[in-house]
Design an enzyme around this catalytic site. Structure first.
Site, mmCIF file in Angstrom:
data_model
loop_
_atom_site.group_PDB
_atom_site.id
_atom_site.type_symbol
_atom_site.label_atom_id
_atom_site.label_comp_id
_atom_site.label_asym_id
_atom_site.label_seq_id
_atom_site.Cartn_x
_atom_site.Cartn_y
_atom_site.Cartn_z
ATOM 1 N N CYS A 123 -13.529 1.762 43.866
ATOM 2 C CA CYS A 123 -12.413 0.823 43.939
ATOM 3 C C CYS A 123 -11.121 1.547 43.606
ATOM 4 O O CYS A 123 -11.064 2.323 42.664
ATOM 5 C CB CYS A 123 -12.605 -0.326 42.955
ATOM 6 S SG CYS A 123 -13.925 -1.463 43.404
ATOM 7 N N ASN A 124 -10.081 1.272 44.382
ATOM 8 C CA ASN A 124 -8.816 1.953 44.127
ATOM 9 C C ASN A 124 -8.198 1.557 42.796
ATOM 10 O O ASN A 124 -7.342 2.264 42.281
ATOM 11 C CB ASN A 124 -7.813 1.699 45.257
ATOM 12 C CG ASN A 124 -7.797 0.257 45.708
ATOM 13 O OD1 ASN A 124 -8.745 -0.481 45.485
ATOM 14 N ND2 ASN A 124 -6.739 -0.143 46.355
#
Length: 605
Positions: free
Chosen positions: A564-565
């Site tokens: 996940c960024n």
């Protein structure tokens, strides 16, 4: 709601790279520039005033050519007398895009040796600067779009720049007011465009600003490579100690779980002395089926892994780098309650070096490029402009060690491979599929942009299959799987390659592109089980979960998670931890897992 998968634009921090600036300077049509402009440009590249003055003196002449000064600067900067500890730290941080004033300020505040604190301080300064820039434009319309090009450009090389002659003329004639709005209209996020304009200056062309943003885009995704030091790569072939144990003690929820080095988890196939017992046993409450398996990026903000562990029965994560399973790095952490004895690799085993995986590159691979492993497969690739610059630089300076080093750095950052004389090229989607362990053409049929995005956000199949291999003797007649936001089906591909029949797969994935890819795989491999798809995680409430378990007899494996960024280690902008739009899905995973295990417990009574 289940949020969209992360895109390339948010993965990591804005970490400006000066190589494009150097190339732009070298390729400038002006043979002689005003000395003030020349000095300013060299300062922007990271050279000190003293070093520039010395280079001008050694070059000689009242009006020396900038290229000659630049070559002298390279020689000075690589000489022994210019390599003191402090100057190295300053030069490296300036090269990352921080101003000399802020670097010196941070060193004075935190001490020369404390590089971590210096870097954190500089990143804080940068975040404050970005916040100020954003506030200056808060009255303007926000239209931040992580996709750099519209769907009309899907078939061009992703992030390759604008290619038509009209667009090139626009790039070269980019002057005057309204530049920020022009960049936003092109699809660039406001923050990145603002910082790029500030760094490049008022006289910069649009081509220079675009190149600057390209460099920043890649720099934000370098958490995978820069953490994989050359020392760690060398240790791959060294005989390890008889038994390696992870140091994953959690002192508190606020303390970061320490990452092991080397990152071999509870053992990898090619390392002798495999660990066959967990350093910290699984708590009794989490023992046995239904099994669960959760993956995320290894390098997260402080305390994230401790928090995830606390929400998953206090099971300590297993950290593994996929460079032990294939020719590319991919540092990930896994929290699971699977057995770890009697693991085995899927067959055929993958190639472990770049030239084994891509033998046609061997003919063109220069001796001075010592890479045997690629960086992590990401969601973006190098532009045609960059690869063309590499070719031109090598044609002029092929034997220059400084040029060779710069180009190897670019190749590492962008995962470039050699496909011709002086010709470095980015990986094609089918090559990424091979590195990640997916079948040929797994993502074929969608745009190149979407292929890169989906592959960059996927599991590394060989690594995951090694962990899941323990399920084969446990479920000889087949397995029921609940798959939560796993993208293009890396977990299911791993089970298929392990020849574990999938009687049921309930898949939750918001991306229609990813759903289409996985559904195509399901049909082409003639799966005999049932596939049930959900778009929104909120559709899978406790009542729905219990109904599915009653109908199909329960779930044997709950697999989920993906990078996940909001968690990526070098992302200092939208790196908001587990409260981010996408990373907060972890809590949905925990909610669903708890419902599954609770229902399974009642079904066993």
């Amino acid at each position: 709601m289940l949020h969209a998968k992360h895109s390339a634009g948010d993965d990591d921090d804005v970490n400006w790279n000066t190589d494009d600036e150097i190339d732009n300077f070298q390729s400038s049509p002006r043979n002689v520039v005003h000395m003030d402009e020349t000095v300013a440009k060299f300062i922007e590249m990271g050279f000190s005033i003293e070093m520039i003055g010395r280079a001008v003196e050694e070059t000689g002449g009242e009006n020396p050519e900038p290229l000659m000064i630049l070559e002298t600067l390279f020689k000075i900067s690589t000489s022994p007398e210019a390599s003191s500890s402090k100057s190295k730290v300053i030069d490296e941080l300036i090269g990352m895009g921080f101003s000399e004033e802020l670097v010196i300020k941070a060193i004075q505040e935190h001490g020369e040796e404390n590089l971590k604190e210096i870097t954190n301080a500089l990143l804080s300064y940068a975040a404050e600067k970005m916040h100020e820039t954003e506030k200056m434009h808060e009255t303007e319309n926000e239209d931040i779009n992580n996709n750099y090009f519209s769907d009309d450009n899907d078939d061009i090389n992703i992030f390759s720049g604008l290619s038509s002659s009209d667009e090139e003329n626009e790039l070269n004639s980019f002057h005057g007011d309204g530049r920020l709005q022009d960049l936003i209209k092109m699809g660039y996020p406001r923050k990145e465009a603002s910082i790029a304009l500030e760094r490049c200056g008022k006289i910069a062309s649009l081509a220079e600003v675009v190149d600057f943003i390209f460099a920043a885009q890649m720099a934000r995704q370098l958490d995978e490579f820069w953490a994989a030091s050359d020392e760690q790569e060398r240790r791959i072939n060294e005989p390890p100690p008889r038994r390696r144990r992870l140091n994953t003690d959690i002192a508190s929820d606020d303390e970061l779980i320490r990452l092991p080095n080397p990152m071999i988890g509870f053992g990898v196939p090619k390392e002798p002395g495999l660990i066959t017992d967990r350093p910290v046993p699984i708590p009794n409450i989490a023992l046995g089926p239904p099994y669960f398996y959760y993956e995320n990026v290894a390098m997260t903000p402080k305390g994230v892994w401790a928090t995830m562990s606390s929400h998953l029965y206090d099971i300590k994560p297993e950290f593994v780098d996929s460079l032990y399973f294939c020719a590319a790095a991919r540092k990930r952490g896994y929290i699971h309650n699977l057995p770890i004895k009697n693991r085995f690799e899927i067959q055929p085993t993958p190639h472990y070096t770049i030239q084994e995986e891509f033998p046609l590159t061997k003919k063109w691979w220069p001796a001075w490029d010592k890479r045997t492993k690629l960086n992590c497969v990401l969601t973006c690739i190098a532009s045609a402009q960059l690869t063309n610059k590499i070719r031109k630089r090598l044609e002029k300076h092929e034997r220059d060690p400084a040029v060779q080093k710069d180009i190897v750095d670019q190749c590492k950052k962008w995962n470039l491979v050699w496909v011709g004389k002086n010709k470095a090229a980015p990986l094609e989607p089918y090559e990424m599929e091979r590195l990640l362990g997916f079948p040929n053409n797994h993502t074929r049929g969608i745009s190149r942009k979407d292929r890169y995005k989906s592959l960059g956000n996927s599991f590394q199949v060989d690594t995951v299959a090694y962990h899941l291999s323990v399920l084969k003797p446990l479920y000889p007649k087949g397995i029921n799987v609940l798959s939560l936001f796993t993208g293009i089906g890396g977990g299911e591909v791993a089970l298929h390659r392990l020849q574990i029949p999938m009687k049921l797969v309930v898949s939750v994935e918001i991306s229609e592109v990813n759903r289409n890819i996985f559904r195509s795989f399901w049909e082409q491999t003639n799966q005999r089980g049932d596939l049930i798809e959900f778009r929104d995680v909120e559709e899978l409430d406790d009542h729905k979960i219990e109904g599915l378990m009653d109908q199909y007899g329960g779930f044997d494996l709950v697999i989920g998670g993906s990078p996940c960024n909001n968690l990526a280690g070098a992302n200092r902008v939208s790196r908001t931890g587990l409260e981010g739009d996408q990373s907060s899905l972890f809590y949905d995973y925990c909610r669903i897992l708890e419902a599954v295990r609770s229902k399974a417990s009642r079904m066993r009574r």
